[in-house]
Design an enzyme around this catalytic site. Sequence first.
Site, mmCIF file in Angstrom:
data_model
loop_
_atom_site.group_PDB
_atom_site.id
_atom_site.type_symbol
_atom_site.label_atom_id
_atom_site.label_comp_id
_atom_site.label_asym_id
_atom_site.label_seq_id
_atom_site.Cartn_x
_atom_site.Cartn_y
_atom_site.Cartn_z
ATOM 1 N N GLU A 1 -0.869 -8.583 5.286
ATOM 2 C CA GLU A 1 -0.782 -8.708 6.752
ATOM 3 C C GLU A 1 -2.157 -8.649 7.403
ATOM 4 O OE1 GLU A 1 -0.397 -6.016 5.140
ATOM 5 O OE2 GLU A 1 -0.965 -4.258 6.304
ATOM 6 N N CYS B 1 0.828 -1.202 0.000
ATOM 7 C CA CYS B 1 0.000 0.000 0.000
ATOM 8 C C CYS B 1 0.873 1.267 0.000
ATOM 9 C CB CYS B 1 -0.976 -0.044 1.162
ATOM 10 S SG CYS B 1 -2.367 1.083 0.974
ATOM 11 N N HIS C 1 -3.365 -5.689 1.255
ATOM 12 C CA HIS C 1 -2.668 -5.844 2.528
ATOM 13 C C HIS C 1 -2.596 -7.316 2.955
ATOM 14 C CE1 HIS C 1 -2.390 -1.638 4.036
ATOM 15 N NE2 HIS C 1 -3.382 -1.435 3.202
#
EC number: 6.3.5.3
Lengths: 220, 74
Positions: A195, A85, A193
């Site tokens: 994560e 990002c 994302h």
Amino acid sequence: MRVGVVIFPGSNCDRDAMWAVERAGAEPVELWHADADLKGADAVILPGGFSYGDYLRPGAIARFARVMGPLERFAREGGPVLGICNGFQVLCEAHLLPGALLQNRGLRFVCRRVRVRVERADTPWTAACEMGEELTLPVAHNEGNYFADPATLARLEEEGRVVLRYLENPNGSASDIAGVCSEDRNVVGMMPHPERASDPLLGSEDGLGILCSVLAGVRA
Amino acid sequence: MRVRVLVRPKQGILDPQGEAVRSALPALGFEGVRSVRVGRLIELELESDAEVEAMCRRLLANPTTEEYEWEVVG
């Protein structure tokens, strides 16, 4: 294995990235934006957020942070670097990846899960994925509309450097591009994302493959 | 000395902000606006303009997507 996570003023996915790195089985290492070295990290993640408040353009100011000197050397020597990002935006501003991220075509901040296809499993950040595998990953961005001039886009396709492609383009990105890699394939940038998809509690573990990939592919 | 730098999205690059403004104008009765580009104005106060060009290239604009022009205004 040590995975550095760079913290810029305004980063806000740094803790999430460190947590996910640990869950993937590596040792997370905090790297401060003003650090003069990478503290022996074997791989580095630039996390999401709003470095330097996104002033001027996302990533434009972070690109000149002190830690970026050693990071650029590390990247050019083949070290695995992942920009997520805002991290992707920083890597484009730093010219470690081609192109730029424009404002979303729909003018809205997009925050939802999207389906992406793994187009390349030959990068250190996708080695644990299958070629063609479909993942569900969250996106949350206002400037995720990938842009590159036609010649650059053609080169990216020809060299197989489109790493992730949206199955449902949320932001108007050229050629549905969600992630690209450098010529040497070691630097990868993506808007989704991983994560935030690294535990069943978060609704998906699809991102864990991306974070685990680097464990296997680390250079000797 | 004051220098005014104008940064705009390059021609041909989608400018969603400009597009939103363009579609809002007729709603207010302002017809005939064919296109709107929204840019950014940066004013610098400095001793000399010798390095403004380099500042534009390296930081103030992203040459991949933006064009810039600058002038001394006082």
